[in-house]
Each structure stands twice: as C-alpha cells, then as structure tokens.
Design a protein around this motif. Structure first.
Motif, PDB file in Angstrom:
ATOM      1  N   PHE B 215     125.778  -8.878 133.799  1.00  0.00           N
ATOM      2  CA  PHE B 215     124.762  -7.856 133.554  1.00  0.00           C
ATOM      3  C   PHE B 215     124.599  -7.018 134.818  1.00  0.00           C
ATOM      4  N   VAL B 216     124.628  -5.715 134.664  1.00  0.00           N
ATOM      5  CA  VAL B 216     124.240  -4.831 135.774  1.00  0.00           C
ATOM      6  C   VAL B 216     122.990  -4.101 135.301  1.00  0.00           C
ATOM      7  N   TYR B 217     121.892  -4.392 135.981  1.00  0.00           N
ATOM      8  CA  TYR B 217     120.576  -4.002 135.503  1.00  0.00           C
ATOM      9  C   TYR B 217     119.945  -3.013 136.477  1.00  0.00           C
ATOM     10  N   ILE B 218     119.485  -1.893 135.949  1.00  0.00           N
ATOM     11  CA  ILE B 218     118.867  -0.866 136.797  1.00  0.00           C
ATOM     12  C   ILE B 218     117.360  -0.918 136.629  1.00  0.00           C
ATOM     13  N   THR B 219     116.638  -0.934 137.726  1.00  0.00           N
ATOM     14  CA  THR B 219     115.183  -0.874 137.605  1.00  0.00           C
ATOM     15  C   THR B 219     114.554  -0.296 138.871  1.00  0.00           C
ATOM     16  N   HIS B 220     113.332   0.174 138.736  1.00  0.00           N
ATOM     17  CA  HIS B 220     112.600   0.604 139.920  1.00  0.00           C
ATOM     18  C   HIS B 220     111.504  -0.408 140.237  1.00  0.00           C
ATOM     19  N   SER B 221     111.428  -1.472 139.408  1.00  0.00           N
ATOM     20  CA  SER B 221     110.348  -2.438 139.561  1.00  0.00           C
ATOM     21  C   SER B 221     110.836  -3.660 140.325  1.00  0.00           C
ATOM     22  N   GLN B 222     110.256  -3.899 141.510  1.00  0.00           N
ATOM     23  CA  GLN B 222     110.704  -5.050 142.298  1.00  0.00           C
ATOM     24  C   GLN B 222     110.368  -6.359 141.592  1.00  0.00           C
ATOM     25  N   GLU B 223     109.302  -6.340 140.797  1.00  0.00           N
ATOM     26  CA  GLU B 223     108.912  -7.551 140.086  1.00  0.00           C
ATOM     27  C   GLU B 223     109.995  -7.940 139.069  1.00  0.00           C
ATOM     28  N   GLU B 224     110.490  -6.936 138.292  1.00  0.00           N
ATOM     29  CA  GLU B 224     111.568  -7.195 137.346  1.00  0.00           C
ATOM     30  C   GLU B 224     112.808  -7.711 138.068  1.00  0.00           C
ATOM     31  N   ALA B 225     113.132  -7.053 139.191  1.00  0.00           N
ATOM     32  CA  ALA B 225     114.331  -7.432 139.939  1.00  0.00           C
ATOM     33  C   ALA B 225     114.213  -8.869 140.425  1.00  0.00           C
ATOM     34  N   LEU B 226     113.047  -9.233 140.963  1.00  0.00           N
ATOM     35  CA  LEU B 226     112.874 -10.568 141.537  1.00  0.00           C
ATOM     36  C   LEU B 226     112.936 -11.651 140.470  1.00  0.00           C
ATOM     37  N   THR B 227     112.365 -11.398 139.289  1.00  0.00           N
ATOM     38  CA  THR B 227     112.295 -12.457 138.286  1.00  0.00           C
ATOM     39  C   THR B 227     113.619 -12.687 137.564  1.00  0.00           C
TER      40      THR B 227
END
Lengths: 321, 382
Positions: B215-227
């Motif tokens: 999975f290559v996942y794009i986000t601007h949310s550090q919370e999403e990235a961390l979890t």
C-alpha cells in the motif's frame, strides 16, 4: 491533483442544466404530473407552455382537417387535405426532407463529438478554448441567406472550386453537381447547424470529472474502452440535446435548400411556402403537422436506440444531482 | 570529545538506517523510484525524489497540501509523466514509459471517482471486464471483493444511493479486485467524518494484512500516518525530508520542519553548546538545555539547532522532578479548553510555551516554573 478543472462557464452551465431538466421532465412527465410534489413552478411552466406551444399546435392540427375551395377555407372537417397530401407526391418530398435532415444531423454528430471531446478534455490552453468557443458563435450573428449565397460563387460552374481544379488540370470541364444539387444543400447546412450540435456535447463532456477518465485508464481500460464505456454514456444527455435541437431546424430548413438547391432539391419547407402563397392554409397546417410527426418519430427511434445502449433515466438522474 | 559527535551519537543516529539495511536484505523492493523530478510549468512539484516500498509494506507519504505527495502518486500510477525520471520500477521492471493502463497498480481516488452510470457491482467489475474476463468469473471476483469491504449486500445499488463511507468501500473494492501489486491511496479518508475515518483506518489495516499487497498511502494527517503505516515518508516542498518508522518520525524528527509537522508544540531556535556521549546541550536565548540529538547529520558544536518539546512532556509545579531536568521560570497565560485536556499557555524568557494538563483536578492556581526531562527534549537540525 494540481491541474485546473475544465473551464465550464457558469452561464453555459445554467443553460445546459435547464435544457437537461427540461428533457428530463419530458421523459418523466407522467411521474411529475401524478406526484404530490408538483410545485407551483411546474404548474406555471405547464400552463405557459400549453398556451404558447401546445395550443397553437393543436390549432394547427385542427386546421389540417379543413380544406380550401377557391381560396376560401371551408370549415368542414374531413381527411381530404391529408389524402391529397399523399396523392400529390408530397410523401416523396417528406421522405427526402427526412433523409437530408437525418444525414446532416449525423454528419454534425460525427464532426462535433470528436471536436467537443478534444476541446473539453484534450485542449489544455484556456485561451485556445475561448477562441474556439467565440468562433463558434459567429453563425448566430450573420444572416443565414448572406452566408449561403456566398457558396454560389464558390461552388458554381464558373466558381472558385471549378476554376481552380480546371486550371490545375485535375478536370477538363466543370463539375456540375457542386451547386444546385443535394450535395450543395448538405454542404451548405453543415456550418450553420454545427454549433447547435457542438455546444451541448461540449458542455456535457466538460462536466465529466477528469478523475473518472483517469480511473478508467488506471483500471486498465484502453482509450477506446474509456470512450465507449465512460465518456459516451456520460455524454448521452448532451448528444440527445444536440440531436433534438439540430434535427428540428434541419427538417424545417428553407434557406439553404432554396439557395443552394436551386429548385432541384424540393423539400417540405418549399411545399409549405408554396401552399402558403396560394393561401391554402389547411395544406400548410397538414404539412407542418406532418413535419412535427416526422420529428417525433425520429426522436422516438433515437431514444429507443439509446435505451438499448444505456439506462437513460439513470444518466439524467446523475446529471440532475 | 570529538567535534563530529562521537561514537555513541553516531550509532544512535545510524540505528534506523541499519535496521532498514537489514530489512532490505530480507525483503524485496516492490516499488522503486529513483531521481524523479516533476514541474508544473514553473512550479517544481518534485525535486529529485527517490523512494522504495517493499513487498507487503504499508508506506505512507505524509505532507501538507502542495508538498508534492499527490504528484508522486500520479507519477507512480502513470497518470502523470514526470519531467525527468531515472527509474520507476514496479516488481523490478522499469515502467517509466509504460502507460497507466498497463502498470500493475491501481489508485483509490480522493473523490472516489466511481462511475455514476454503473451499479456498484458494475463499478467493481470494470477493471476485470476491460481485460475481457468472462461475465461469471468477474461477477464472482467482484462479489468477493465487495464482501471483503463488507458491502456484499449492496452490489445492485446505484452509486448515488450510497453514503460517503460506502462509496469509499466501493472504490477500494474496485481497486483491489484486479489484484494489483501496489495499491495507491490518495487521501482516501479525507472526505469522511471523524468516527467513520477511525473505523476505516482499522479496516484498511485489516485489509492490508489480509491481502498482503503493498500500500502506498497519501495523507496530510500525522495521526493517520502514525496509526496505519509500517514506514512514513515526510514530504516538504517536493522533497522527502525524512523517512522511517512511525516511532522514528514521532520521537526523532530530523529537522525543525519534521518536529513541527509531527506535532511538537514548543520549538526554540538556538546553538549547540556541548556534545557528550548521550546528550547534547543547546543554548536558547542565554538558557542552556540538555536533550537528545536527532538531526539528520552528526551534530557540530556551534551549529544552529532547535530544541523541541511536546506540550504533554512539560511539567508544572507539583510534578515529580529529576535532578537533571531542564527548568525555566515562567508565568501563566491563558488556558484553552480542549475537552480531554487543557492547554496552558506560559510566558517564559525564551518565548511563549504550551503545556498540556490532563489531570484537571490537580491544576495549580499559580505557576512559576516549568521543567522537562532531557529525554523529552529533542534537539534537531534546522
């Protein structure tokens, strides 16, 4: 996504929405009339539309059942006018009119769709788009007869095309079918009827989200598959609108067949005109009613063909939300 | 003490890299990008980006809007052709000149991009039907994919009849049904509400482990990235500024930007004064603080450095203090009620600070000093 969304001028958008909702209503008119949610706007629309459009049509239809004797209209209902219509060979004229109108409409569709697709999705420069759209409005400014009459000088026996071809040695004597023929009638109708086919298709393609095309591409579809499965189904409302507003005027075309047909291409519009000059109003009424019936028959055929390809109601519902 | 930082610091700094080296020998690269640059006119969207994703990895590309993260995704998928690209390899094969339709990866679009004229099942079957799969087979596969995203009961629905969360699931099912090597997700949860987002995060993690797909996942949310992530690549201005595990980024931001992006509330600029085996000392406006070095290169005495402390690590009066704690005189400013906690603004000689108070019963009426443990004080490069 950093690319700018496609240009969709607000006004044009509104007009398209209006057009679409009208067509949508026509398709679902029974539901609208029976639904509890009939709003006053719908009622006002139906009343106005009945007075301005439906009533004259009915009157016209009624007139076609009268007849003319020594320049006087006899108000005695009969089928005589209709019967004389078919006996006098006007049926052939009707078929010719239908054939030419449908051919011109198809030519317009074949020309307009790729061009609209390119201008809406392929062309990235906003300036180019604006220039093309401005050029397309020219036919609305100039008088149709002055535009048509120019072709006489170009297509005639001593016209530009024949002179050039003869000087180049391609032909030894002038081509006579260039003018005053079905060819010149078709040819002369292409430019005037192009914008009415092009604009609705252009607007509807502009409204297709670029990501839908990207998604199709991303999921492995070839450009041809994307065109057939995504772009064309989503353009159907615009294609239908284009056909309706091109075919109607093409069936009633009068200027181009008159000027470029030179009396050799006799269409329904001429029959109507000559009947009118002869004050035979019931014939005018019958012929006009007949054109409307033709248009209705062709549109029903188009809708049936389209229905086989896609679920129209769903497409309209999508456009609506 | 050598000026380049000493052996101990070098090992701490090199620890994450060693771990990746080890993994690299065990795991094979699924996606490899080398020296990708992309310009939109005069705007440099990507500046010489190189990135590797391993087989079965959940790699998150984290960044603000405009940092170039979506451009990377579009370059990988082939929807955008990079201005210059040395290598774009999927499963070892260079696909830099292969069109999007023939790359073994699919995208879940931010706005879902579901085909409005098709039913849910037709949407999911799309990727299979353009490949010419027989109707019965593709229906079976589509229903399996829909079952995987818990939407098997809604195969006949129109897209317009679905809620936002359901549309998201259809988009997921449509992308995984062709069993691509890599699934690219472009801020897929951006349009969902808080509760649904958390639920979808869990489901994505579950789906990832069940499918074993990269999975290559794009986000601007550090919370999403961390979890969710195995590794996070932090982007800024078209460059990857830090790449590592969620712990690496959360605890050891390698620059002031990374520290700020990863949510350090208190960041102060100063100069490195001392470097010892375990600690560095940084001088901020005449005050010296001890902390751990986490900059992207070895520290140098006298270099510009930033001290970063999380608000919840600041201790106010009454908390248990260590002898080695950093301390600062302060006066209390306004408070900000945040529901689960209260943020206390403080005025200090090095500038305003923010402390987080979880235990409201123990709030002190007067605050005169603030302190924090050196382990909680990250000293990082500019």
């Amino acid at each position: 996504m950093a690319g700018a969304p496609p240009v969709s001028p607000r006004a044009a958008h509104l007009i398209l929405n209006h057009l679409i909702s009208m067509i949508y209503k026509i398709f679902r008119v029974s539901t609208i009339l029976s639904a509890d949610s009939v709003t006053w706007t719908v009622r006002v629309f139906i009343v106005l539309w009945s007075i301005l459009v439906i009533a004259p049509l009915l009157l016209l239809l009624a007139f076609s059942f009268f007849e003319t004797r020594s320049y006087m209209t006899v108000y005695d209902p009969s089928l005589k006018t209709w019967i004389s219509l078919f006996e006098s060979g006007r049926f052939e004229v009707a078929l010719r009119t239908m054939r030419i109108a449908v051919t011109v409409t198809l030519i317009e569709l074949i020309l307009a769709f790729p061009f609209a697709l390119w201008l809406a999705k392929g062309c990235k420069s906003k300036e180019t788009k604006a220039v093309f759209l401005a050029l397309l409005t020219i036919p609305f400014f100039l008088d149709l007869s002055s535009r048509s009459i120019v072709w006489r000088a170009i297509l005639g026996q001593a016209g530009g095309v024949n002179t050039a071809l003869m000087q180049l040695g391609v032909i030894s004597e002038p081509i006579d079918w260039l003018l005053y023929s079905e060819f010149s009638v078709h040819f002369g109708m292409i430019a005037p009827y192009f914008p009415t086919m092009f604009l609705p298709i252009f607007l509807v393609i502009s409204l297709i989200d670029d990501d839908l095309i990207n998604a199709s591409n991303d999921l492995g579809a070839s450009p041809a598959q994307t065109l057939r499965r995504v772009i064309i189904p989503l353009s159907l409302p615009g294609i239908l609108a284009g056909i309706v507003i091109t075919l109607g005027p093409a069936l009633a075309a009068w200027v181009e067949p008159g000027m470029l047909g030179g009396g050799f291409v006799n269409l329904l519009s001429h029959s109507i005109e000559s009947a009118y000059t002869a004050l035979r109003y019931p014939v005018v009424a019958a012929l006009s009613a007949f054109v409307i019936v033709l248009l209705a028959v062709i549109l029903v055929c188009v809708v049936l063909v389209v229905r086989r390809a896609a679920n129209i109601e769903n497409i309209f519902r999508q456009m609506h939300t | 003490m050598s000026p380049d930082g000493g052996p101990m610091l070098k090992t701490t700094h090199g620890f994450a890299e060693n771990m990746i080296d080890e993994q690299e020998s065990k795991r094979s690269a699924m996606l490899e990008l080398q020296h990708i640059s992309h310009n939109y006119g005069a705007v440099k969207a990507l500046r010489d980006v190189s990135l590797t994703a391993y087989k079965g990895e959940f790699l998150t590309i984290l960044g603000e809007s405009g940092s170039g993260k979506t451009t990377i995704l579009r370059v990988i998928s082939g929807l955008e052709t990079a201005t210059s690209a040395e290598v774009i390899a999927i499963e070892g094969a260079n696909v830099a000149h292969v069109p999007a339709a023939h790359r073994n990866c699919t995208t879940v679009f931010q706005n879902y991009a579901l085909f409005p004229h098709m039913s849910v099942q037709e949407n999911v079957e799309y990727g299979l039907s353009v490949r010419g799969m027989p109707k019965a087979d593709r229906a079976k596969r589509a229903l399996e994919a829909l079952e995987m995203v818990k939407l098997d009961g809604k195969a006949d629905r129109r897209v317009s009849q679905l809620s936002g969360g359901e549309r998201q699931r259809v988009a997921l099912a449509r992308a995984i049904v062709t069993q691509p090597a890599i699934l690219l997700l472009d801020e897929p949860l951006g349009a969902l509400d808080e509760k649904l987002r958390q639920q979808m995060q869990e489901e994505l993690v579950r789906l990832h482990s069940r499918l074993g797909m990269t999975f290559v996942y794009i986000t601007h949310s550090q919370e999403e990235a961390l979890t969710m992530s195995d590794r996070i690549a932090l982007m800024c201005n078209g460059e990857i500024v830090q790449i590592g595990t969620p712990e690496d980024l959360f605890d050891r931001p390698n620059s002031a930007f990374a520290a700020e992006f990863m949510g350090f509330e208190n960041i102060f600029e100063g100069h490195l004064k001392e470097i010892s085996d375990e600690r560095v000392s940084v001088e901020v406006n005449g005050h010296g603080f001890h902390g751990r070095w986490s900059g992207h290169q070895a520290p140098l005495i006298g270099q510009k450095a930033f001290a970063a402390i999380r608000a919840e690590r600041l201790k106010l009066e009454g908390a248990e203090n260590h002898a080695e704690d950093n301390a600062l005189k302060c006066s209390a400013g306004s408070t900000l009620y945040r529901g689960k906690y209260v943020d206390q603004h403080l005025q200090t000689e090095i500038g305003p600070m923010r402390a987080r108070i979880w235990d409201r019963a123990n709030r002190k009426s007067s605050i005169s000093t603030v302190s924090w443990h050196p382990d909680d004080c990250v000293v990082t490069a500019p």
